[in-house]
Scaffold this motif. Structure first.
Motif, PDB file in Angstrom:
ATOM      1  N   PHE A   1       0.953  -1.421  -0.126  1.00 10.93           N
ATOM      2  CA  PHE A   1      -0.319   0.052  -0.140  1.00 10.93           C
ATOM      3  C   PHE A   1       0.949   1.797   0.031  1.00 10.93           C
ATOM      4  O   PHE A   1       1.666   1.095   0.506  1.00 10.93           O
ATOM      5  N   ARG A   2       0.587   1.840  -1.039  1.00 11.55           N
ATOM      6  CA  ARG A   2       0.273   3.236  -0.569  1.00 11.55           C
ATOM      7  C   ARG A   2       0.350   4.279   0.399  1.00 11.55           C
ATOM      8  O   ARG A   2      -1.004   4.019   0.728  1.00 11.55           O
ATOM      9  N   ILE A   3       0.589   4.740   1.338  1.00 11.35           N
ATOM     10  CA  ILE A   3       0.299   5.737   2.427  1.00 11.35           C
ATOM     11  C   ILE A   3      -0.751   7.575   1.744  1.00 11.35           C
ATOM     12  O   ILE A   3       0.271   8.061   1.169  1.00 11.35           O
ATOM     13  N   GLU A   4      -2.024   7.348   1.260  1.00 12.38           N
ATOM     14  CA  GLU A   4      -2.516   8.530   1.155  1.00 12.38           C
ATOM     15  C   GLU A   4      -2.598   9.325   1.996  1.00 12.38           C
ATOM     16  O   GLU A   4      -2.484  11.081   1.767  1.00 12.38           O
ATOM     17  N   SER A   5      -3.097   9.536   4.193  1.00 10.07           N
ATOM     18  CA  SER A   5      -1.884  10.121   5.217  1.00 10.07           C
ATOM     19  C   SER A   5      -2.712   9.771   6.316  1.00 10.07           C
ATOM     20  O   SER A   5      -2.461   8.426   6.225  1.00 10.07           O
ATOM     21  N   ILE A   6      -2.224  10.640   6.768  1.00  9.26           N
ATOM     22  CA  ILE A   6      -2.158   9.463   8.225  1.00  9.26           C
ATOM     23  C   ILE A   6      -2.194  10.759   8.891  1.00  9.26           C
ATOM     24  O   ILE A   6      -2.161  12.204   9.186  1.00  9.26           O
ATOM     25  N   SER A   7      -3.155  10.760  10.386  1.00  9.11           N
ATOM     26  CA  SER A   7      -2.988  11.268  11.400  1.00  9.11           C
ATOM     27  C   SER A   7      -2.822  10.998  12.743  1.00  9.11           C
ATOM     28  O   SER A   7      -2.964   9.574  13.346  1.00  9.11           O
ATOM     29  N   MET A   8      -2.574  12.110  13.674  1.00  9.99           N
ATOM     30  CA  MET A   8      -2.017  11.277  15.267  1.00  9.99           C
ATOM     31  C   MET A   8      -2.629  12.454  16.343  1.00  9.99           C
ATOM     32  O   MET A   8      -2.724  13.435  15.669  1.00  9.99           O
ATOM     33  N   ARG A   9      -2.923  10.962  17.617  1.00  3.71           N
ATOM     34  CA  ARG A   9      -3.236  11.631  18.320  1.00  3.71           C
ATOM     35  C   ARG A   9      -3.220  11.807  19.903  1.00  3.71           C
ATOM     36  O   ARG A   9      -2.812  10.029  19.601  1.00  3.71           O
ATOM     37  N   ALA A  10      -3.062  12.482  21.114  1.00  3.84           N
ATOM     38  CA  ALA A  10      -2.816  12.042  22.335  1.00  3.84           C
ATOM     39  C   ALA A  10      -4.534  10.929  22.444  1.00  3.84           C
ATOM     40  O   ALA A  10      -5.502  11.433  22.378  1.00  3.84           O
ATOM     41  N   PRO A  11      -4.462   9.672  23.342  1.00  3.39           N
ATOM     42  CA  PRO A  11      -5.232   9.302  24.155  1.00  3.39           C
ATOM     43  C   PRO A  11      -6.917   9.835  24.112  1.00  3.39           C
ATOM     44  O   PRO A  11      -7.285   9.557  24.554  1.00  3.39           O
ATOM     45  N   LEU A  12      -5.936  10.699  25.398  1.00  2.00           N
ATOM     46  CA  LEU A  12      -7.005  11.113  25.657  1.00  2.00           C
ATOM     47  C   LEU A  12      -7.356  13.106  25.389  1.00  2.00           C
ATOM     48  O   LEU A  12      -8.355  13.812  25.525  1.00  2.00           O
ATOM     49  N   GLN A  13      -7.485  13.089  24.004  1.00  2.12           N
ATOM     50  CA  GLN A  13      -7.086  14.393  23.085  1.00  2.12           C
ATOM     51  C   GLN A  13      -8.655  14.500  22.970  1.00  2.12           C
ATOM     52  O   GLN A  13      -9.155  15.445  23.241  1.00  2.12           O
ATOM     53  N   GLU A  14      -9.577  13.494  22.702  1.00  2.00           N
ATOM     54  CA  GLU A  14     -11.062  13.333  22.619  1.00  2.00           C
ATOM     55  C   GLU A  14     -11.869  13.562  23.788  1.00  2.00           C
ATOM     56  O   GLU A  14     -12.948  14.791  23.749  1.00  2.00           O
ATOM     57  N   ALA A  15     -11.007  13.052  24.900  1.00  2.00           N
ATOM     58  CA  ALA A  15     -11.979  13.416  26.125  1.00  2.00           C
ATOM     59  C   ALA A  15     -11.755  14.880  26.397  1.00  2.00           C
ATOM     60  O   ALA A  15     -12.910  15.346  27.376  1.00  2.00           O
ATOM     61  N   ALA A  16     -10.786  14.734  25.982  1.00  2.00           N
ATOM     62  CA  ALA A  16     -10.688  16.574  26.557  1.00  2.00           C
ATOM     63  C   ALA A  16     -11.693  17.794  26.386  1.00  2.00           C
ATOM     64  O   ALA A  16     -11.791  18.123  27.005  1.00  2.00           O
ATOM     65  N   ALA A  17     -12.159  17.082  25.057  1.00  2.00           N
ATOM     66  CA  ALA A  17     -12.986  18.481  23.758  1.00  2.00           C
ATOM     67  C   ALA A  17     -14.641  17.716  25.091  1.00  2.00           C
ATOM     68  O   ALA A  17     -14.741  18.883  23.946  1.00  2.00           O
TER      69      ALA A  17
END
Length: 244
Positions: A171-187
């Motif tokens: 596979f070619r990589i189309e996109s990569i996204s990263m986030r901290a584990p609690l980033q979603e909960a903090a919002a």
């Protein structure tokens, strides 16, 4: 897409329904991993992973171990990964699934996963050729700690959409996204503090309270003719008959 007309009302997108079904293994593993996550965002231990908790996603899941700053080797591999490559992927580097020109991008993401404990999501597009039709993929990589406490393990999921066809499929990589584990909960908004018994006494719950009924005293006894006190006779009276 099906609908009943009326300006789009009642329209059901079959594409979105298919996407949700296809990504179900990713959501299952992510939810399981988040359930093991510490309240302070501490990464779960590899020994905490129980295959029974992700039984419906085992075909697409894999476990890996860091063997270099930007490289991880698969320890356990689901059957779907084996089908994509045409061989048993256990013991192989994860980068085997990625085209050579994009492996540096994967390595950089792996370094962030192990060094900073970030979640990594990749959108993939398979190389095409003879016997290799259009094939897309979604990969999720989640960090784990070893029994020594260092973040050197991971759990991942790879799902694809399309015919596998002739193997191996890289596979070619189309996109990569990263986030901290609690980033979603903090919002999320903070939960209100629980009310005590004293708080409830001071501030009743209006939504469940009934209207108050005003107190009305019983009416005073009214006297009738002389000798009549106005008292009601008892419900039962003894009647004696001497006619017999």
């Amino acid at each position: 897409m099906f609908g009943l007309g009326g300006g789009g009302k009642g329209v059901v997108s079959m594409t979105e329904r298919e996407k949700e079904r296809r990504l179900a293994p990713l959501r299952l593993v992510e939810a399981y991993w988040r359930g093991l996550l510490g309240a302070d965002g501490q990464v779960p231990l590899r020994s905490q992973i129980d295959p029974r908790g992700i039984e419906n996603a085992l075909e697409y899941a894999f476990l890996g171990e860091r063997i270099a700053p930007m490289l991880a080797k698969l320890r356990v591999s689901g059957t779907h990964l084996n089908e994509l490559m045409g061989l048993d992927m256990a013991g192989m580097p994860l980068s085997t699934l990625i085209s050579p020109e994009d492996r540096e991008q994967l390595g950089a993401a792996m370094a962030k996963l192990f060094n900073d404990g970030l979640e990594v999501r990749l959108r993939l597009l398979a190389e095409e050729g003879f016997g290799k039709s259009h094939l897309t993929g979604d990969m999720l990589l989640l960090p784990l700690r070893s029994d020594l406490g260092d973040t050197s393990r991971m759990i991942g999921v790879l799902v694809t959409h399309g015919r596998v066809g002739r193997t191996p499929r890289r596979f070619r990589i189309e996109s990569i996204s990263m986030r901290a584990p609690l980033q979603e909960a903090a919002a999320l908004p903070a939960s209100p503090a629980p009310m005590t018994v004293d708080d409830l006494a001071k501030k009743p719950l209006r939504g469940l309270a009934e209207d108050r009924t005003p107190f009305r005293p019983a009416p005073k006894e009214r006297h009738g003719p002389a000798g009549d006190t106005g008292k009601r006779p008892p419900y039962l009276r003894l009647i004696v008959s001497n006619d017999d």
